[in-house]
Design a protein around this motif. Structure first.
Motif, PDB file in Angstrom:
ATOM      1  N   PHE A 289    -110.787  23.138 -59.161  1.00 28.04           N
ATOM      2  CA  PHE A 289    -110.983  21.687 -59.206  1.00 28.04           C
ATOM      3  C   PHE A 289    -112.462  21.326 -59.099  1.00 28.04           C
ATOM      4  O   PHE A 289    -112.961  20.507 -59.862  1.00 28.04           O
ATOM      5  N   TYR A 290    -113.142  21.927 -58.144  1.00 32.55           N
ATOM      6  CA  TYR A 290    -114.547  21.583 -57.914  1.00 32.55           C
ATOM      7  C   TYR A 290    -115.412  21.924 -59.126  1.00 32.55           C
ATOM      8  O   TYR A 290    -116.194  21.101 -59.601  1.00 32.55           O
ATOM      9  N   ARG A 291    -115.282  23.150 -59.627  1.00 35.41           N
ATOM     10  CA  ARG A 291    -116.138  23.587 -60.740  1.00 35.41           C
ATOM     11  C   ARG A 291    -115.869  22.790 -62.018  1.00 35.41           C
ATOM     12  O   ARG A 291    -116.794  22.457 -62.747  1.00 35.41           O
ATOM     13  N   THR A 292    -114.595  22.507 -62.286  1.00 36.91           N
ATOM     14  CA  THR A 292    -114.297  21.793 -63.526  1.00 36.91           C
ATOM     15  C   THR A 292    -114.655  20.305 -63.432  1.00 36.91           C
ATOM     16  O   THR A 292    -115.148  19.726 -64.398  1.00 36.91           O
TER      17      THR A 292
ATOM     18  N   TYR B 198    -117.776  18.895 -68.288  1.00 38.55           N
ATOM     19  CA  TYR B 198    -116.689  18.052 -68.801  1.00 38.55           C
ATOM     20  C   TYR B 198    -116.162  17.059 -67.770  1.00 38.55           C
ATOM     21  O   TYR B 198    -115.381  16.182 -68.091  1.00 38.55           O
ATOM     22  N   HIS B 199    -116.538  17.220 -66.502  1.00 35.89           N
ATOM     23  CA  HIS B 199    -116.133  16.315 -65.413  1.00 35.89           C
ATOM     24  C   HIS B 199    -114.629  16.202 -65.279  1.00 35.89           C
ATOM     25  O   HIS B 199    -114.109  15.143 -64.911  1.00 35.89           O
TER      26      HIS B 199
ATOM     27  N   VAL C 241    -114.018  12.589 -63.917  1.00 38.14           N
ATOM     28  CA  VAL C 241    -114.374  12.238 -62.549  1.00 38.14           C
ATOM     29  C   VAL C 241    -115.885  12.149 -62.523  1.00 38.14           C
ATOM     30  O   VAL C 241    -116.574  13.118 -62.846  1.00 38.14           O
ATOM     31  N   VAL C 242    -116.403  10.982 -62.159  1.00 38.48           N
ATOM     32  CA  VAL C 242    -117.851  10.789 -62.198  1.00 38.48           C
ATOM     33  C   VAL C 242    -118.364  10.272 -60.860  1.00 38.48           C
ATOM     34  O   VAL C 242    -117.662   9.592 -60.118  1.00 38.48           O
ATOM     35  N   GLY C 243    -119.631  10.611 -60.598  1.00 36.88           N
ATOM     36  CA  GLY C 243    -120.312  10.127 -59.406  1.00 36.88           C
ATOM     37  C   GLY C 243    -119.758  10.712 -58.134  1.00 36.88           C
ATOM     38  O   GLY C 243    -118.825  11.514 -58.136  1.00 36.88           O
TER      39      GLY C 243
ATOM     40  N   ILE D 133    -117.991  15.362 -55.267  1.00 37.95           N
ATOM     41  CA  ILE D 133    -116.823  16.068 -55.813  1.00 37.95           C
ATOM     42  C   ILE D 133    -116.268  17.066 -54.797  1.00 37.95           C
ATOM     43  O   ILE D 133    -115.054  17.259 -54.702  1.00 37.95           O
ATOM     44  N   TRP D 134    -117.151  17.688 -54.020  1.00 38.79           N
ATOM     45  CA  TRP D 134    -116.712  18.648 -53.001  1.00 38.79           C
ATOM     46  C   TRP D 134    -115.800  17.940 -51.996  1.00 38.79           C
ATOM     47  O   TRP D 134    -114.693  18.403 -51.717  1.00 38.79           O
TER      48      TRP D 134
END
Length: 166
Positions: free
Chosen positions: A65-68, A73-74, A86-88, A91-92
């Motif tokens: 999930f984190y890497r993708t 490609y977000h 998923v932007v901004g 993410i972690w």
């Protein structure tokens, strides 16, 4: 924006379908190991079982999930298929919060097996550990529905946004 809720649900189904395939492969591997070593999985201490589960299932899923979602490609395979990004934000943190109910539920199941194997009644803390993740997941879904798919609780806390691409 009902479409975004449906898109998020379908993207999640694709991602969890991939995770289920991976989990079934792990199950086959561990079943073989337990068979060869003549180990009853119910006799493994819950902290050790939790560690194995975390390292072999939860951590790889978190990294996926984190890497993708943090990559170019977000989005995960499901999100990419349904044109969601998923932007901004952080993410972690988003993924720690998203997977927290899952990991707490795993812990509860390991402890429930432990107590059942010892023929002991589970304590109140264990029931809380089993029920809390369900309530947290329900609150996540309610927040997605109320925001019309734009932001879950974990999106809000991590300051992430969901963007639809065309």
């Amino acid at each position: 924006m009902k479409r975004l809720v449906i898109r998020r649900l379908l993207a999640g189904m694709i991602d969890y379908g991939c995770i289920m395939v991976y989990a079934l492969i792990l199950l086959a591997i561990f079943s073989g190991v337990y068979f060869v070593l003549q180990v009853n999985p119910a006799t493994i201490h819950p902290l050790f079982a939790q560690s194995i589960g975390f390292l072999t299932l939860t951590l790889p899923v978190f990294i996926y999930f984190y890497r993708t979602e943090n990559g170019r490609y977000h989005g995960t395979l499901g999100k990419r298929a349904l044109k969601i990004k998923v932007v901004g934000g952080n993410i972690w943190l988003r993924n720690v919060l998203k997977l927290l109910p899952w990991e707490l539920g795993h812990a509860g199941v390991h402890w429930m097996i432990f107590f059942a194997n010892r023929e002991e009644e589970p304590s109140l803390w264990l029931w809380i550990l089993l029920i809390f993740p369900q309530l947290l997941t329900l609150s996540y879904w309610i927040s997605i529905l109320l925001s019309k798919g734009r932001r879950s609780i974990y999106d809000q806390l991590s300051k992430c946004r969901i963007k639809v691409t065309i």
